[in-house]
Design an enzyme around this catalytic site. Structure first.
Site, PDB file in Angstrom:
ATOM      1  N   TYR A  29      47.629  45.211  41.531  1.00 16.76           N
ATOM      2  CA  TYR A  29      47.861  43.732  41.589  1.00 16.76           C
ATOM      3  C   TYR A  29      48.504  42.541  41.985  1.00 16.76           C
ATOM      4  O   TYR A  29      49.557  43.601  42.581  1.00 16.76           O
ATOM      5  CB  TYR A  29      46.531  43.013  40.681  1.00 16.76           C
ATOM      6  CG  TYR A  29      45.328  42.131  41.193  1.00 16.76           C
ATOM      7  CD1 TYR A  29      44.981  41.885  42.513  1.00 16.76           C
ATOM      8  CD2 TYR A  29      45.917  40.537  40.995  1.00 16.76           C
ATOM      9  CE1 TYR A  29      44.289  41.174  43.380  1.00 16.76           C
ATOM     10  CE2 TYR A  29      45.632  39.782  41.756  1.00 16.76           C
ATOM     11  CZ  TYR A  29      44.241  39.969  42.675  1.00 16.76           C
ATOM     12  OH  TYR A  29      43.570  38.964  43.609  1.00 16.76           O
ATOM     13  N   ARG A  38      42.843  32.363  52.171  1.00 15.64           N
ATOM     14  CA  ARG A  38      44.254  31.845  51.470  1.00 15.64           C
ATOM     15  C   ARG A  38      44.283  33.183  50.354  1.00 15.64           C
ATOM     16  O   ARG A  38      43.694  32.553  49.298  1.00 15.64           O
ATOM     17  CB  ARG A  38      43.660  30.636  50.487  1.00 15.64           C
ATOM     18  CG  ARG A  38      44.642  29.640  50.526  1.00 15.64           C
ATOM     19  CD  ARG A  38      45.213  29.288  48.638  1.00 15.64           C
ATOM     20  NE  ARG A  38      44.648  30.702  47.930  1.00 15.64           N
ATOM     21  CZ  ARG A  38      44.799  30.744  46.773  1.00 15.64           C
ATOM     22  NH1 ARG A  38      44.336  29.912  45.789  1.00 15.64           N
ATOM     23  NH2 ARG A  38      44.977  31.821  46.320  1.00 15.64           N
ATOM     24  N   LYS A  50      40.686  43.627  42.790  1.00 16.34           N
ATOM     25  CA  LYS A  50      39.699  42.825  41.614  1.00 16.34           C
ATOM     26  C   LYS A  50      38.762  43.858  41.285  1.00 16.34           C
ATOM     27  O   LYS A  50      38.868  44.107  39.512  1.00 16.34           O
ATOM     28  CB  LYS A  50      39.321  41.959  42.219  1.00 16.34           C
ATOM     29  CG  LYS A  50      40.584  40.597  41.973  1.00 16.34           C
ATOM     30  CD  LYS A  50      40.058  39.439  41.443  1.00 16.34           C
ATOM     31  CE  LYS A  50      41.914  38.300  41.108  1.00 16.34           C
ATOM     32  NZ  LYS A  50      41.351  37.446  41.197  1.00 16.34           N
ATOM     33  N   GLU A  98      36.811  34.630  46.236  1.00 22.33           N
ATOM     34  CA  GLU A  98      37.900  35.110  46.174  1.00 22.33           C
ATOM     35  C   GLU A  98      38.746  34.435  46.694  1.00 22.33           C
ATOM     36  O   GLU A  98      38.385  34.719  48.664  1.00 22.33           O
ATOM     37  CB  GLU A  98      38.002  36.861  45.956  1.00 22.33           C
ATOM     38  CG  GLU A  98      39.588  37.228  45.197  1.00 22.33           C
ATOM     39  CD  GLU A  98      39.650  36.102  43.604  1.00 22.33           C
ATOM     40  OE1 GLU A  98      38.316  36.851  43.055  1.00 22.33           O
ATOM     41  OE2 GLU A  98      40.587  35.820  43.607  1.00 22.33           O
ATOM     42  N   ASP A  99      40.271  34.144  46.734  1.00 27.50           N
ATOM     43  CA  ASP A  99      41.087  33.233  47.683  1.00 27.50           C
ATOM     44  C   ASP A  99      40.260  33.062  49.224  1.00 27.50           C
ATOM     45  O   ASP A  99      40.642  32.939  50.241  1.00 27.50           O
ATOM     46  CB  ASP A  99      41.794  34.876  48.284  1.00 27.50           C
ATOM     47  CG  ASP A  99      42.138  35.021  47.085  1.00 27.50           C
ATOM     48  OD1 ASP A  99      43.035  33.984  45.871  1.00 27.50           O
ATOM     49  OD2 ASP A  99      43.898  36.143  47.122  1.00 27.50           O
ATOM     50  N   ASP A 158      36.423  32.610  41.871  1.00 29.60           N
ATOM     51  CA  ASP A 158      37.901  33.424  40.520  1.00 29.60           C
ATOM     52  C   ASP A 158      39.218  32.100  40.519  1.00 29.60           C
ATOM     53  O   ASP A 158      40.003  31.945  39.394  1.00 29.60           O
ATOM     54  CB  ASP A 158      38.499  34.656  40.317  1.00 29.60           C
ATOM     55  CG  ASP A 158      39.845  35.267  39.273  1.00 29.60           C
ATOM     56  OD1 ASP A 158      38.957  35.237  38.392  1.00 29.60           O
ATOM     57  OD2 ASP A 158      39.989  35.870  39.870  1.00 29.60           O
ATOM     58  N   ASP A 159      39.149  31.659  41.623  1.00 32.00           N
ATOM     59  CA  ASP A 159      40.743  30.870  41.854  1.00 32.00           C
ATOM     60  C   ASP A 159      40.251  29.831  41.318  1.00 32.00           C
ATOM     61  O   ASP A 159      41.375  29.021  40.661  1.00 32.00           O
ATOM     62  CB  ASP A 159      40.709  30.876  43.578  1.00 32.00           C
ATOM     63  CG  ASP A 159      41.096  31.642  43.937  1.00 32.00           C
ATOM     64  OD1 ASP A 159      41.867  33.512  43.494  1.00 32.00           O
ATOM     65  OD2 ASP A 159      40.214  31.885  44.806  1.00 32.00           O
ATOM     66  N   ASN A 191      51.940  32.230  42.059  1.00 34.24           N
ATOM     67  CA  ASN A 191      52.089  33.667  43.031  1.00 34.24           C
ATOM     68  C   ASN A 191      52.047  34.110  44.452  1.00 34.24           C
ATOM     69  O   ASN A 191      51.886  33.199  44.959  1.00 34.24           O
ATOM     70  CB  ASN A 191      50.920  34.304  42.516  1.00 34.24           C
ATOM     71  CG  ASN A 191      50.324  34.770  41.307  1.00 34.24           C
ATOM     72  OD1 ASN A 191      51.368  34.908  39.962  1.00 34.24           O
ATOM     73  ND2 ASN A 191      48.976  34.446  40.992  1.00 34.24           N
TER      74      ASN A 191
END
Ligand code: NAD
Length: 542
Positions: A94, A147, A165, A236-237, A259-260, A399
């Site tokens: 990850y 993203r 993930k 996600e993202d 999750d973000d 990150n």
């Protein structure tokens, strides 16, 4: 466990392949004689070989490729390696290495994993889901690649994220890998460099937007309900405005979360709650200043408000404890007309100003960076925080490591060890004046695997805010005093299995209390959840 497969088909199925560890009896029964070298190895011996080869690799990207190949060959051995070497391997499977792997995804591609659903698949998404070889799916992680971490639009290369993930769902919470489905919604990319790359694997077109985009997402979400009822969808993202609109559209209709927004929020809230165990202050006493006002920042702010409300403040009082600075400066009420919806609750009456004067003026007890812009927590800012507070709380969450608002060395060095520091990506311990300071990594992996395990074991029909509050509280409680003394506000990664099970119990308990669970409540919830945890011992196939 038994299998209908024979010979090479057994060796090619990573879920059952045990390679050189197949016993003599299995080799006879499964038609493997001669297909393997004669000596039978134990899993321990195989692991020793894996680690030797792994450590021989010169770069993290090579280590990532090596582990991907192992996962594609022998799942039990892959997870055994990851579980036993989680400190070493988490940053490879990850963040930060997965970011690099996504950038290079088209170039390091060997074997497909997961499902690709593209803009060209309107009208046949359910059929595509039915192509997945497993009848039962517990968790889906889906991205549209717009993203990826702090790296921007990586199009179909973003598939590395759902894959990574889901590996963490199994490694951290023990969700059986056969229940995990990575999905790439390939709606095109606006990254011209990718589209010009002759090896790029995704659609060669600009992103579809508006109605066409919404209809594809809608068809996907509804197809999941039809083909894999009860599966949890983790978004996600996605880019911020899509992340929010998708979450608002589906969170009260299907089992899903983002999750973000929500996972990040819970891990940051847990960090703050653990930091308050050091400062011995309460959450409602805090003034929290965010640098960055995207999905991560406002998701964290919203959950912090919910936690303050749970501690007795009104929603309005709680929001006033929180301030945002975005790329245009402090978010204030005079900017309201041009602000996106998710920032408006935090647009308080105040003169417009930049970040540094805002720190001087508002005297925050905690700074949370979620900008994706490195170097934005300058020496001046950290020194000012250390003047304002005996133990200032500073979280640099961006990150990968290269994007962090400041490094651990800077935060501890500039404040002479005064800050309580956490980051999004891992940092090595810092030694100052003979004292060693650890950095807690606000890694979402502390939260989402436990949320998923708890939700699917009790058959929850929704993921609620209360579940994230319960998860954060549980995580903060799991940090030992000894860790807190060294400045680490999260448990060590090697405790992730234990932490995830504790979170799963808290999440399932919340589902039972709110009447959302569809499975009967077991007498011993903890033991029941433990009973669902995947283990890495080989099954006897003969
Ligand atoms: P985003 O693009 O939605 O938001 C970025 C925000 O930062 C925007 O509000 C933008 O206006 C602001 N910004 C950019 N440059 C700025 C500057 N110089 N000064 C002030 N504000 C500035 O992205 P996001 O999803 O909110 O993620 C932001 C970062 O948080 C990413 O780097 C991501 O890796 C990180 N993140 C960390 C975790 C974690 O640690 N657990 C989880 C999720 C996201």
């Amino acid at each position: 466990m038994t299998t209908d497969k024979r010979g090479v088909a057994v060796l090619q199925d990573p879920a059952i392949n045990r390679g050189t560890a197949f016993t003599d009896r299995e080799r006879d029964v499964l038609g493997l004689r001669g297909l393997l070298p004669p000596r039978v190895f134990t899993q321990d011996e195989q692991l020793a070989r894996v680690m030797k080869n792994y450590r021989r690799k010169e770069t993290d990207l090579e280590r990532y490729i090596f582990l991907t190949a192992l996962q594609d060959r022998n799942e039990k051995l892959f997870y055994r390696a990851v579980l036993e070497h989680i400190d070493e391997m988490m940053p490879v499977i990850y963040t930060p290495t997965v970011g690099e792997a996504c950038k290079e995804f088209a170039h390091i591609f060997r074997r497909t994993r997961g499902l690709y659903i593209s803009a060209a698949d309107r009208g046949r998404v359910a059929d595509i889901l039915r192509n997945w070889p497993n009848d039962k799916v517990g968790v889906i992680v889906v991205t549209d690649g717009e993203r990826i971490l702090g790296l921007g639009d990586l199009g179909a290369n973003g598939m590395g994220i759902p894959i990574g993930k889901l590996s963490l769902y199994t490694a951290c919470a023990g969700i059986d890998p056969s229940l995990c489905l990575p999905v790439m919604l390939d709606v095109g990319t606006n990254n011209q460099d990718l589209r010009s790359d002759p090896l790029y694997l995704g659609l060669d077109q600009v992103r579809i937007r508006g109605r066409a985009y919404e209809e594809l997402v809608d068809e996907f979400v509804m197809a999941v309900q039809e083909v894999f009822p009860g599966a949890l969808i983790q978004f996600e993202d996605f880019i911020t405005h899509n992340a929010y609109s998708i979450l608002h559209r589906y969170r009260d209709r299907v089992l899903c979360f983002n999750d973000d927004i929500q996972g990040t929020a819970a891990v940051a809230l847990a960090g703050l709650q653990a930091a308050l165990r050091i400062t011995r202050k309460s959450l409602p006493e805090q003034t929290i200043l965010f640098l960055g006002a995207g999905a991560a920042a406002t998701g964290i702010a919203d959950l912090m408000v919910a936690a303050m409300v749970a501690e007795g403040l009104s929603r309005d009082q709680a929001r006033r404890r929180i301030w945002l600075v975005d790329s245009k400066g402090l978010v204030v009420s005079s900017r309201r007309d041009t602000l996106s919806e998710h920032k408006k609750p935090y647009a308080h009456d105040h003169a417009p100003m930049d970040f540094l004067p805002a720190v001087t003026d508002l005297e925050p007890t905690a700074l949370v960076g979620a900008t994706g812009r490195p170097g934005t927590f300058t020496r001046e800012i950290v020194e000012l925080m250390a003047e304002l507070n005996p133990r200032p709380i500073v979280f640099a969450l961006s990150n990968p490591t290269s994007k962090a608002e400041c490094t651990a060395e800077q935060a501890y060095g500039w404040s002479n060890g005064q800050v309580i520091f956490a980051s999004g990506s891992p940092f090595a311990p810092v030694d100052i004046n003979g004292r060693r300071y650890l950095t807690g990594q606000g890694n979402n992996a502390y939260i989402f695997p436990g949320i998923g395990l708890g939700a699917i074991v009790c058959g929850s029909s929704r993921i609620t805010e209360d579940m994230f509050l319960a998860a954060a509280r549980t995580l903060a409680e799991q940090v030992t005093e000894d860790r807190l003394d060294q400045g680490a506000i999260y448990p060590p990664l090697r405790d992730l299995r234990r932490v995830s099970v504790a979170i799963a119990v808290a999440v399932a308990d919340s589902a039972y209390r709110d009447g959302l669970a569809t499975q009967p409540r077991p007498d011993d919830l903890d033991a029941h959840i433990r009973g669902h945890v995947y283990n890495t011992e080989y099954d006897d196939l003969a």
